[in-house]
Design an enzyme around this catalytic site. Structure first.
Site, short mmCIF file in Angstrom:
data_model
loop_
_atom_site.label_atom_id
_atom_site.label_comp_id
_atom_site.label_asym_id
_atom_site.label_seq_id
_atom_site.Cartn_x
_atom_site.Cartn_y
_atom_site.Cartn_z
N TYR A 286 -66.02 -36.44 -31.06
CA TYR A 286 -64.91 -36.18 -30.57
C TYR A 286 -64.57 -34.87 -30.37
O TYR A 286 -63.98 -34.60 -29.01
CB TYR A 286 -63.66 -36.99 -31.36
CG TYR A 286 -62.49 -37.06 -30.76
CD1 TYR A 286 -62.10 -38.06 -29.58
CD2 TYR A 286 -61.38 -36.32 -31.17
CE1 TYR A 286 -60.78 -38.15 -29.06
CE2 TYR A 286 -60.22 -36.28 -30.48
CZ TYR A 286 -59.85 -37.36 -29.67
OH TYR A 286 -58.58 -37.46 -28.97
N ASN B 231 -51.83 -47.70 -39.71
CA ASN B 231 -52.05 -48.37 -41.15
C ASN B 231 -50.88 -48.45 -41.88
O ASN B 231 -50.75 -49.53 -42.63
CB ASN B 231 -53.12 -47.38 -41.85
CG ASN B 231 -54.63 -47.58 -40.95
OD1 ASN B 231 -54.73 -48.29 -40.16
ND2 ASN B 231 -55.57 -46.69 -41.53
N ARG C 54 -51.92 -29.02 -39.83
CA ARG C 54 -52.05 -29.03 -38.08
C ARG C 54 -50.69 -29.25 -37.65
O ARG C 54 -49.74 -29.85 -38.26
CB ARG C 54 -52.71 -30.35 -37.60
CG ARG C 54 -52.70 -30.32 -36.24
CD ARG C 54 -53.20 -31.67 -35.65
NE ARG C 54 -54.49 -31.58 -35.83
CZ ARG C 54 -55.35 -32.76 -35.79
NH1 ARG C 54 -54.78 -33.97 -35.88
NH2 ARG C 54 -56.54 -32.81 -35.96
N1 UDP Z 1 -54.83 -41.04 -43.24
C1 UDP Z 1 -54.45 -41.58 -44.76
N2 UDP Z 1 -54.52 -42.93 -44.81
C2 UDP Z 1 -54.98 -43.88 -43.49
C3 UDP Z 1 -55.27 -43.08 -42.27
C4 UDP Z 1 -55.16 -41.80 -42.54
O1 UDP Z 1 -54.11 -40.97 -45.40
O2 UDP Z 1 -54.97 -45.03 -43.71
C5 UDP Z 1 -54.55 -39.51 -43.20
C6 UDP Z 1 -55.96 -38.98 -42.67
O3 UDP Z 1 -56.85 -38.46 -43.64
C7 UDP Z 1 -55.53 -37.73 -42.00
C8 UDP Z 1 -54.08 -38.01 -41.42
O4 UDP Z 1 -53.62 -39.37 -42.19
O5 UDP Z 1 -55.24 -36.66 -42.91
C9 UDP Z 1 -53.85 -38.34 -40.04
O6 UDP Z 1 -54.96 -39.26 -39.72
P1 UDP Z 1 -55.17 -39.88 -38.38
O7 UDP Z 1 -56.53 -40.97 -38.64
O8 UDP Z 1 -53.97 -40.66 -37.96
O9 UDP Z 1 -55.61 -39.00 -37.39
P2 UDP Z 1 -56.24 -37.50 -37.20
O10 UDP Z 1 -55.01 -36.33 -37.26
O11 UDP Z 1 -56.66 -37.13 -38.44
O12 UDP Z 1 -56.93 -37.68 -36.06
#
Ligand code: UDP
Length: 281
Positions: free
Chosen positions: A114, A159, A244
């Site tokens: 990605y 989620n 971020r």
């Molecule tokens: N995350 C989490 N539980 C979940 C899904 C994501 O704790 O069920 C965390 C993930 O590890 C990351 C943040 O939430 O630190 C954002 O993840 P997401 O997949 O939404 O998007 P990303 O910003 O990582 O692309």
């Protein structure tokens, strides 16, 4: 145009009867020929769960697909906007991230399909501009959420809301101290349209600068849904960025754009949306 790889077509049902709307079900890696004045290239699954399922296809979407749409823009003189991403900054060592930051990206990890695909798409945009004078816009989109998301989206907000609504454990990855900033969908759409109609050809960050840890987000969603869910700590995925946050000074000064929907309001709307979706099942 959409291949409906991560969606069902439900989101366009409202427009289906309009004479100002037409829909083509096609994958952008297949060359197309459409005379367009404006092209928004948002193709590519953005949820880590989805884009890691078929990583080669993800790279093809961002590289071959982007070449196909840039060829259309070149042929018809269209203005074209690329939906790029905060992932071009990888696991950032500069905080918050300004557009001038080149990023800290692992080129061979699970997220690379990605991240590097989107970075290559940006390269293609600037090469088409230099070589063929294509009229480009590049938005670097930070985490965005809201009604319209797929039930199986797999990203954190979807989620947590689904888990909270059903009373299942909340899957918190790592210790929950990692941060993100969440922009409500209507704010993002306004930003994308403002950028498209502007004269800015350099990349522009679009996102909500309010930063929150994932642990705190879990607590907020539990409170807003009045849920009895417990938190279940799961391993932090590979290369998960620890912090971020967008620096949006450029969008503020040049587009007069800034997000207006608070996380509490946006989450309430999104919870309502997910409730409707799950009740309709
Ligand atoms: N995350 C989490 N539980 C979940 C899904 C994501 O704790 O069920 C965390 C993930 O590890 C990351 C943040 O939430 O630190 C954002 O993840 P997401 O997949 O939404 O998007 P990303 O910003 O990582 O692309």
């Amino acid at each position: 145009m959409d291949n409906l790889h991560t969606s069902t077509g439900l989101n366009i049902q409202n427009f289906a009867g309009s004479s100002e709307f037409s829909f083509i079900q096609q994958d952008i890696t297949v060359p197309m020929d459409i005379a367009a004045e404006r092209i928004y290239n948002l193709a590519c699954p953005a949820s880590p769960v989805h884009y890691q399922l078929d990583p080669v296809r993800t790279v093809k979407t961002s590289v071959l697909g982007t070449i196909n749409v840039l060829e259309i823009a070149r042929k018809y003189g269209s203005r074209i906007l690329q939906a790029s991403t905060s992932e071009v900054y990888g696991n950032p060592q500069v905080h918050p991230q300004p557009e001038s930051y080149w990023g800290n990206v692992n080129p061979i990890g699970k997220r690379s399909c990605y991240d590097e695909g989107k970075r290559c798409a940006e390269t293609l945009f600037y090469d088409y501009r230099r070589q063929f004078e294509v009229d480009i816009r590049v938005a670097r989109i930070f985490n965005t959420y809201g009604p319209g998301m797929a039930l199986q989206d797999g990203r954190v907000i979807g989620n947590f809301i689904l888990q909270a609504l059903s009373g299942e454990d909340i899957t918190l990855y790592g210790d929950g101290s990692q941060t993100r900033c969440f922009c409500y969908v209507s704010d993002m759409v306004n930003g994308l349209m403002a950028l498209m109609e502007s004269d800015i050809s350099q990349p522009v960050n679009l996102g909500n600068p309010v930063e929150i840890s994932m642990g705190r987000l879990a607590e907020e969603i539990i409170t807003l849904t009045d849920s009895s869910s417990a938190i279940s700590y799961q391993p932090l995925p590979e290369d998960d960025p620890l912090r971020r946050k967008p620096n949006i000074a450029l969008a503020e000064s040049r587009l007069d754009w800034r997000p207006s929907v608070s996380l509490a309001t946006g989450l309430a709307e999104t919870i309502r949306y997910f409730k409707t979706l799950t009740e309709g099942e």
